[in-house]
Design a protein around this motif. Structure first.
Motif, PDB file in Angstrom:
ATOM      1  N   GLN A  32      42.313  52.043  45.783  1.00 42.86           N
ATOM      2  CA  GLN A  32      41.480  52.630  46.832  1.00 42.86           C
ATOM      3  C   GLN A  32      42.304  53.523  47.755  1.00 42.86           C
ATOM      4  OE1 GLN A  32      38.176  52.505  47.043  1.00 42.86           O
ATOM      5  NE2 GLN A  32      38.287  53.899  48.778  1.00 42.86           N
ATOM      6  N   ARG A  33      43.524  53.106  48.091  1.00 37.95           N
ATOM      7  CA  ARG A  33      44.385  53.931  48.942  1.00 37.95           C
ATOM      8  C   ARG A  33      44.757  55.238  48.257  1.00 37.95           C
ATOM      9  NH1 ARG A  33      49.202  50.910  51.607  1.00 37.95           N
ATOM     10  NH2 ARG A  33      49.409  53.004  52.429  1.00 37.95           N
ATOM     11  N   THR A  54      43.332  42.336  40.354  1.00 39.08           N
ATOM     12  CA  THR A  54      43.458  41.532  41.564  1.00 39.08           C
ATOM     13  C   THR A  54      43.066  42.363  42.783  1.00 39.08           C
ATOM     14  OG1 THR A  54      45.741  42.173  41.923  1.00 39.08           O
ATOM     15  CG2 THR A  54      45.361  40.237  40.533  1.00 39.08           C
ATOM     16  N   THR A  55      42.932  41.700  43.884  1.00 39.64           N
ATOM     17  CA  THR A  55      42.553  42.375  45.122  1.00 39.64           C
ATOM     18  C   THR A  55      43.616  43.380  45.548  1.00 39.64           C
ATOM     19  OG1 THR A  55      41.363  40.392  45.781  1.00 39.64           O
ATOM     20  CG2 THR A  55      41.852  41.992  47.505  1.00 39.64           C
ATOM     21  N   THR A  56      44.883  43.043  45.352  1.00 37.79           N
ATOM     22  CA  THR A  56      45.973  43.944  45.713  1.00 37.79           C
ATOM     23  C   THR A  56      45.909  45.228  44.897  1.00 37.79           C
ATOM     24  OG1 THR A  56      47.334  42.020  46.201  1.00 37.79           O
ATOM     25  CG2 THR A  56      48.469  44.129  45.992  1.00 37.79           C
ATOM     26  N   GLU A  57      45.627  45.102  43.606  1.00 37.97           N
ATOM     27  CA  GLU A  57      45.511  46.286  42.755  1.00 37.97           C
ATOM     28  C   GLU A  57      44.316  47.126  43.175  1.00 37.97           C
ATOM     29  OE1 GLU A  57      45.308  44.610  38.887  1.00 37.97           O
ATOM     30  OE2 GLU A  57      47.470  44.463  38.675  1.00 37.97           O
ATOM     31  N   ASN A  58      43.222  46.500  43.555  1.00 33.77           N
ATOM     32  CA  ASN A  58      42.053  47.243  44.025  1.00 33.77           C
ATOM     33  C   ASN A  58      42.360  48.010  45.307  1.00 33.77           C
ATOM     34  OD1 ASN A  58      40.412  46.440  41.939  1.00 33.77           O
ATOM     35  ND2 ASN A  58      39.546  44.709  43.052  1.00 33.77           N
ATOM     36  N   LEU A  59      43.094  47.381  46.213  1.00 28.69           N
ATOM     37  CA  LEU A  59      43.453  48.046  47.462  1.00 28.69           C
ATOM     38  C   LEU A  59      44.376  49.231  47.216  1.00 28.69           C
ATOM     39  CD1 LEU A  59      43.994  45.022  49.872  1.00 28.69           C
ATOM     40  CD2 LEU A  59      42.145  46.693  49.915  1.00 28.69           C
ATOM     41  N   GLU A  60      45.330  49.080  46.314  1.00 29.31           N
ATOM     42  CA  GLU A  60      46.235  50.181  45.990  1.00 29.31           C
ATOM     43  C   GLU A  60      45.477  51.341  45.356  1.00 29.31           C
ATOM     44  OE1 GLU A  60      49.503  50.852  46.576  1.00 29.31           O
ATOM     45  OE2 GLU A  60      49.345  49.121  47.905  1.00 29.31           O
TER      46      GLU A  60
END
Length: 99
Positions: A10-11, A2-8
């Motif tokens: 990336q961070r 999901t997008t949230t997992e991708n953002l995490e």
């Protein structure tokens, strides 16, 4: 993913580059410490405390540079500038100041 997992992910990746840069700089400074040019300091527990404090300070400073100072760069270029220019530049600056 999901997008949230991708953002995490990336961070976490964005924190890896400043941490590796801080680690290289502090290991170099620890290597040249006191003129021994080796890693004898690792046998002293007090030196590990100082090592941790130096890592924290350099990591904080390099994170600021990475996240706010290099906003005009993206992706791989940002990583290459951080690892190829800023990290060696800081080492050179430290050597120049204390020579």
């Amino acid at each position: 993913m999901t997008t949230t997992e991708n953002l995490e992910l990336q961070r976490k990746y964005d924190m890896l580059i400043p941490f590796l840069s801080a680690l290289v700089i502090v290991l170099f400074l620890s290597y040249i410490d006191e003129g021994y040019y080796d890693f004898r300091w690792m046998s002293d527990p007090g030196s590990w405390v100082a090592f941790g404090m130096y890592i924290a300070v350099f990591f904080a400073l390099l994170s600021l540079v990475y996240n706010f100072g290099l906003t005009f760069l993206k992706g791989r270029t940002k990583n290459l500038v951080m690892l190829g220019v800023i990290t060696p530049g800081l080492i050179f600056l430290i050597l120049w100041i204390f020579s």
